[in-house]
Design a protein around this motif. Structure first.
Motif, PDB file in Angstrom:
ATOM      1  N   THR A 277       0.902  -1.191   0.002  1.00  0.00           N
ATOM      2  CA  THR A 277      -0.127   0.087  -0.077  1.00  0.00           C
ATOM      3  C   THR A 277       1.023   1.396  -0.019  1.00  0.00           C
ATOM      4  OG1 THR A 277      -0.110  -0.031   2.450  1.00  0.00           O
ATOM      5  CG2 THR A 277      -2.022  -1.246   1.141  1.00  0.00           C
ATOM      6  N   THR A 278       2.022   1.360   0.078  1.00  0.00           N
ATOM      7  CA  THR A 278       3.097   2.348  -0.333  1.00  0.00           C
ATOM      8  C   THR A 278       3.404   2.380  -1.714  1.00  0.00           C
ATOM      9  OG1 THR A 278       3.896   2.005   1.832  1.00  0.00           O
ATOM     10  CG2 THR A 278       5.341   3.318   0.226  1.00  0.00           C
ATOM     11  N   PRO A 279       2.708   3.555  -2.481  1.00  0.00           N
ATOM     12  CA  PRO A 279       2.986   3.530  -4.050  1.00  0.00           C
ATOM     13  C   PRO A 279       4.351   3.640  -4.242  1.00  0.00           C
ATOM     14  CG  PRO A 279       1.115   5.125  -3.244  1.00  0.00           C
ATOM     15  CD  PRO A 279       1.664   4.409  -1.770  1.00  0.00           C
ATOM     16  N   ASP A 280       5.230   4.336  -3.599  1.00  0.00           N
ATOM     17  CA  ASP A 280       6.687   4.180  -4.223  1.00  0.00           C
ATOM     18  C   ASP A 280       7.232   2.949  -4.183  1.00  0.00           C
ATOM     19  OD1 ASP A 280       6.462   7.142  -4.295  1.00  0.00           O
ATOM     20  OD2 ASP A 280       7.857   7.304  -2.255  1.00  0.00           O
ATOM     21  N   ASN A 281       6.655   2.025  -3.523  1.00  0.00           N
ATOM     22  CA  ASN A 281       7.062   0.396  -3.495  1.00  0.00           C
ATOM     23  C   ASN A 281       6.688  -0.307  -4.940  1.00  0.00           C
ATOM     24  OD1 ASN A 281       8.433   0.762  -1.106  1.00  0.00           O
ATOM     25  ND2 ASN A 281       6.671  -0.077   0.051  1.00  0.00           N
ATOM     26  N   TRP A 282       5.831   0.377  -5.534  1.00  0.00           N
ATOM     27  CA  TRP A 282       5.558  -0.188  -6.824  1.00  0.00           C
ATOM     28  C   TRP A 282       6.549  -0.172  -7.982  1.00  0.00           C
ATOM     29  CZ3 TRP A 282      -0.133   1.740  -8.135  1.00  0.00           C
ATOM     30  CH2 TRP A 282      -1.235   1.644  -7.076  1.00  0.00           C
ATOM     31  N   VAL A 283       7.219   0.614  -7.806  1.00  0.00           N
ATOM     32  CA  VAL A 283       8.091   0.838  -8.754  1.00  0.00           C
ATOM     33  C   VAL A 283       9.440  -0.172  -8.346  1.00  0.00           C
ATOM     34  CG1 VAL A 283      10.247   2.237  -9.813  1.00  0.00           C
ATOM     35  CG2 VAL A 283       8.265   3.273  -9.081  1.00  0.00           C
ATOM     36  N   GLY A 284       9.744  -1.150  -8.990  1.00  0.00           N
ATOM     37  CA  GLY A 284      10.531  -2.316  -8.682  1.00  0.00           C
ATOM     38  C   GLY A 284       9.633  -3.820  -8.431  1.00  0.00           C
ATOM     39  N   THR A 285       8.286  -3.503  -7.849  1.00  0.00           N
ATOM     40  CA  THR A 285       7.585  -4.679  -7.483  1.00  0.00           C
ATOM     41  C   THR A 285       6.719  -4.821  -8.884  1.00  0.00           C
ATOM     42  OG1 THR A 285       6.124  -3.420  -6.246  1.00  0.00           O
ATOM     43  CG2 THR A 285       8.146  -4.654  -5.130  1.00  0.00           C
ATOM     44  N   HIS A 286       6.043  -4.045  -9.327  1.00  0.00           N
ATOM     45  CA  HIS A 286       4.969  -4.087 -10.284  1.00  0.00           C
ATOM     46  C   HIS A 286       5.926  -3.933 -11.613  1.00  0.00           C
ATOM     47  CE1 HIS A 286       1.707  -4.532 -12.892  1.00  0.00           C
ATOM     48  NE2 HIS A 286       1.022  -4.670 -12.041  1.00  0.00           N
ATOM     49  N   PRO A 287       5.786  -4.993 -12.559  1.00  0.00           N
ATOM     50  CA  PRO A 287       6.684  -4.931 -13.533  1.00  0.00           C
ATOM     51  C   PRO A 287       6.269  -3.893 -14.791  1.00  0.00           C
ATOM     52  CG  PRO A 287       5.210  -6.884 -13.721  1.00  0.00           C
ATOM     53  CD  PRO A 287       5.216  -6.158 -12.213  1.00  0.00           C
TER      54      PRO A 287
ATOM     55  N   GLU B 291       1.735  13.212  -3.489  1.00  0.00           N
ATOM     56  CA  GLU B 291       2.418  13.578  -2.167  1.00  0.00           C
ATOM     57  C   GLU B 291       2.095  12.323  -1.204  1.00  0.00           C
ATOM     58  OE1 GLU B 291       0.382  17.105  -0.456  1.00  0.00           O
ATOM     59  OE2 GLU B 291       0.599  18.156  -2.420  1.00  0.00           O
ATOM     60  N   ASN B 292       3.074  12.103  -0.323  1.00  0.00           N
ATOM     61  CA  ASN B 292       3.049  11.246   0.750  1.00  0.00           C
ATOM     62  C   ASN B 292       3.056   9.861   0.357  1.00  0.00           C
ATOM     63  OD1 ASN B 292       2.860  13.029   2.886  1.00  0.00           O
ATOM     64  ND2 ASN B 292       0.656  13.314   2.140  1.00  0.00           N
ATOM     65  N   THR B 293       3.698   9.651  -0.992  1.00  0.00           N
ATOM     66  CA  THR B 293       3.677   8.161  -1.505  1.00  0.00           C
ATOM     67  C   THR B 293       4.679   7.379  -0.903  1.00  0.00           C
ATOM     68  OG1 THR B 293       5.142   9.242  -3.552  1.00  0.00           O
ATOM     69  CG2 THR B 293       2.975   9.085  -3.826  1.00  0.00           C
ATOM     70  N   ASP B 294       5.421   7.834   0.145  1.00  0.00           N
ATOM     71  CA  ASP B 294       6.484   7.233   0.628  1.00  0.00           C
ATOM     72  C   ASP B 294       6.063   6.274   1.971  1.00  0.00           C
ATOM     73  OD1 ASP B 294       6.031   9.185   2.261  1.00  0.00           O
ATOM     74  OD2 ASP B 294       8.107   9.498   2.636  1.00  0.00           O
ATOM     75  N   HIS B 295       4.669   6.045   1.819  1.00  0.00           N
ATOM     76  CA  HIS B 295       4.212   5.430   3.216  1.00  0.00           C
ATOM     77  C   HIS B 295       2.776   4.845   2.771  1.00  0.00           C
ATOM     78  CE1 HIS B 295       2.896   9.592   4.324  1.00  0.00           C
ATOM     79  NE2 HIS B 295       1.833   9.085   4.496  1.00  0.00           N
ATOM     80  N   SER B 296       2.296   4.046   3.371  1.00  0.00           N
ATOM     81  CA  SER B 296       0.992   3.508   3.465  1.00  0.00           C
ATOM     82  C   SER B 296      -0.032   4.561   2.889  1.00  0.00           C
ATOM     83  CB  SER B 296       0.530   2.672   4.575  1.00  0.00           C
ATOM     84  OG  SER B 296      -0.533   1.942   4.357  1.00  0.00           O
ATOM     85  N   ALA B 297      -0.640   4.313   1.824  1.00  0.00           N
ATOM     86  CA  ALA B 297      -2.004   5.377   1.375  1.00  0.00           C
ATOM     87  C   ALA B 297      -2.982   5.004   2.250  1.00  0.00           C
ATOM     88  CB  ALA B 297      -1.893   5.468  -0.020  1.00  0.00           C
ATOM     89  N   VAL B 298      -3.678   6.088   2.755  1.00  0.00           N
ATOM     90  CA  VAL B 298      -5.023   5.969   3.287  1.00  0.00           C
ATOM     91  C   VAL B 298      -6.150   6.286   2.630  1.00  0.00           C
ATOM     92  CG1 VAL B 298      -3.898   6.662   5.674  1.00  0.00           C
ATOM     93  CG2 VAL B 298      -4.798   8.343   4.214  1.00  0.00           C
TER      94      VAL B 298
END
Length: 137
Positions: free
Chosen positions: A24-34, A42-49
């Motif tokens: 649920t942390t959007p920044d983590n999508w880069v590198g995990t989702h192909p 804004e605030n994409t470095d932690h779990s999105a509420v």
């Protein structure tokens, strides 16, 4: 509207909250989702509420990159996260992704259910109608 749903599951050897925090942390999508090339917002470095919004740049092989504007519509930490994009690549193509995190056998059963709805007059439907017309007159 046409609808297509794809469901994928995998067992993870970690608690549901750990999996939830990563997914649920959007920044983590880069590198995990192909197909995720970039994430902006804004605030994409932690779990999105619930109510959070961001932009994903999708770059799948063989197609031009495009923007997807995501909004969180439901956020239950460690259990469920739902996001929607009202215009996935094309106007009127609605995408909803439901992520579920269930504690199973000391780990997490992680489920991703993606539903894409498109207008009846999409190119796939038009193609089928054109084939029918060509064969049946």
């Amino acid at each position: 509207m046409r609808s297509l749903t794809r469901i994928n599951r995998i067992h993870l050897k970690c608690p549901p909250q750990v999996a939830y925090d990563l997914v649920t942390t959007p920044d983590n999508w880069v590198g995990t989702h192909p197909v995720t090339a970039e994430v902006h917002g804004e605030n994409t470095d932690h779990s999105a509420v619930q109510g959070a919004r961001w932009t994903e740049i999708i770059a799948s092989q063989g197609t031009a990159p495009f923007k997807a504007e995501w909004t969180v519509t439901e956020a239950i930490p460690g259990a469920r996260w739902v996001i929607v994009c009202p215009n996935l690549r094309d106007p009127g193509v609605h995408c909803q992704i439901v992520y579920s995190f269930d504690e199973v056998d000391g780990g997490t059963e992680f489920t991703r259910e993606m539903t894409v709805r498109s207008p009846e007059n999409d190119t796939h439907g038009t193609y089928l109608e054109n084939v029918k017309r060509a064969l049946e007159g």
